[in-house]
Design a protein around this motif. Structure first.
Motif, mmCIF file in Angstrom:
data_model
loop_
_atom_site.group_PDB
_atom_site.id
_atom_site.type_symbol
_atom_site.label_atom_id
_atom_site.label_comp_id
_atom_site.label_asym_id
_atom_site.label_seq_id
_atom_site.Cartn_x
_atom_site.Cartn_y
_atom_site.Cartn_z
ATOM 1 N N GLY A 109 0.840 -1.223 -0.066
ATOM 2 C CA GLY A 109 0.022 -0.040 0.115
ATOM 3 C C GLY A 109 0.767 1.336 0.105
ATOM 4 O O GLY A 109 2.204 1.185 -0.025
ATOM 5 N N HIS A 110 0.315 2.318 0.197
ATOM 6 C CA HIS A 110 1.036 3.633 0.098
ATOM 7 C C HIS A 110 1.799 3.887 1.585
ATOM 8 O O HIS A 110 1.246 3.344 2.420
ATOM 9 C CB HIS A 110 0.256 5.027 -0.173
ATOM 10 N N TRP A 111 2.911 4.451 1.564
ATOM 11 C CA TRP A 111 3.516 4.721 2.621
ATOM 12 C C TRP A 111 3.367 6.023 3.396
ATOM 13 O O TRP A 111 3.437 6.963 2.796
ATOM 14 C CB TRP A 111 4.935 4.709 2.487
ATOM 15 N N ASP A 112 2.716 5.975 4.603
ATOM 16 C CA ASP A 112 2.276 7.286 5.217
ATOM 17 C C ASP A 112 3.604 7.491 6.246
ATOM 18 O O ASP A 112 4.053 6.475 7.128
ATOM 19 C CB ASP A 112 1.103 7.002 6.190
ATOM 20 N N VAL A 113 4.318 8.549 6.147
ATOM 21 C CA VAL A 113 5.394 8.647 7.206
ATOM 22 C C VAL A 113 4.566 9.070 8.411
ATOM 23 O O VAL A 113 3.790 9.713 8.532
ATOM 24 C CB VAL A 113 6.081 10.080 6.513
ATOM 25 N N PRO A 114 4.964 8.393 9.319
ATOM 26 C CA PRO A 114 4.393 8.422 10.773
ATOM 27 C C PRO A 114 4.698 9.915 11.359
ATOM 28 O O PRO A 114 5.744 10.300 10.871
ATOM 29 C CB PRO A 114 4.920 7.379 11.738
ATOM 30 N N VAL A 115 3.657 10.388 11.870
ATOM 31 C CA VAL A 115 3.789 11.974 12.404
ATOM 32 C C VAL A 115 5.024 12.250 13.071
ATOM 33 O O VAL A 115 5.830 13.128 13.049
ATOM 34 C CB VAL A 115 2.634 12.285 13.056
ATOM 35 N N GLU A 116 5.459 11.182 13.994
ATOM 36 C CA GLU A 116 6.653 11.292 14.828
ATOM 37 C C GLU A 116 8.031 11.446 14.151
ATOM 38 O O GLU A 116 8.915 12.020 14.621
ATOM 39 C CB GLU A 116 6.635 10.316 15.966
#
Length: 194
Positions: A109-116
């Protein structure tokens, strides 16, 4: 209705050896075939093909919503219906020609950069809510070697061997069937000779 499918030989799987020997890496072309959920046909589903390139082949695990995983990152937009789809890479030859295709792995799936992990000071994000993540247009591909690790787990190897043995038994003629076949062959031969 019967399900039509094709298989991919494990000989086409991208391995660490192929990566080293053929310099597979960033910039090499990738294509993904999968279901386009926005256009599902009434009688059959037609695949969609998405194109992209290898963006990064990390040497360490990649952070995801599920935790750290071994993955390749590709520059390609992932859409619903592509998860679990095969991702193929075409190696680029040194002479600029077309190289062989390899199963790179399965689309995660697409990679969401974790907010932290987002660096506000570098301008990666503006007024981002703490519960959101940033989609950078990068998709995650689970490497083919991880698929091989799963396929070669002892319990799955044993399960396949048992299923193969049971299947072979259904193909072997019984004693009565073998006798009837032999008798039939003798009768045919005798009548031809007469």
């Amino acid at each position: 209705a019967p399900i039509a499918y094709k298989h991919v030989s494990t000989r086409s799987f991208l391995t660490d050896e192929i990566i080293r020997e053929r310099s597979v890496g960033p910039g090499d072309e990738v294509f993904i075939t999968g279901l386009f959920t926005r256009l599902v046909g009434p009688s059959r589903n037609l695949p969609i093909v998405r194109m992209g390139n290898i963006a990064m082949m990390p040497s360490e695990p990649v952070p995801t919503k599920l935790g750290l995983i071994d993955a390749y990152l590709i520059e390609a937009r992932s859409i619903g219906g592509l998860s679990g789809s095969p991702a193929f890479v075409r190696e680029t030859t040194r002479l600029g020609g077309i190289g062989a295709f390899h199963l790179m792995g399965l689309m995660h799936g697409h990679w969401d950069v974790p907010v932290e992990m987002v660096n506000d000071k570098a301008g990666d994000i503006e007024d981002q809510a703490a519960s959101q993540a940033v989609n950078l247009g990068i998709a995650i591909v689970v490497p083919a070697k991880k698929i091989m690790e799963v396929l070669n787990r002892t319990e799955l190897v044993e399960m396949r061997a048992k299923a193969d043995e049971e299947h072979r038994k259904t193909l072997e003629p019984t004693f009565d069937e073998a006798s009837a076949t032999q008798l039939s062959e003798k009768t045919k031969t005798k009548s031809i000779d007469d």
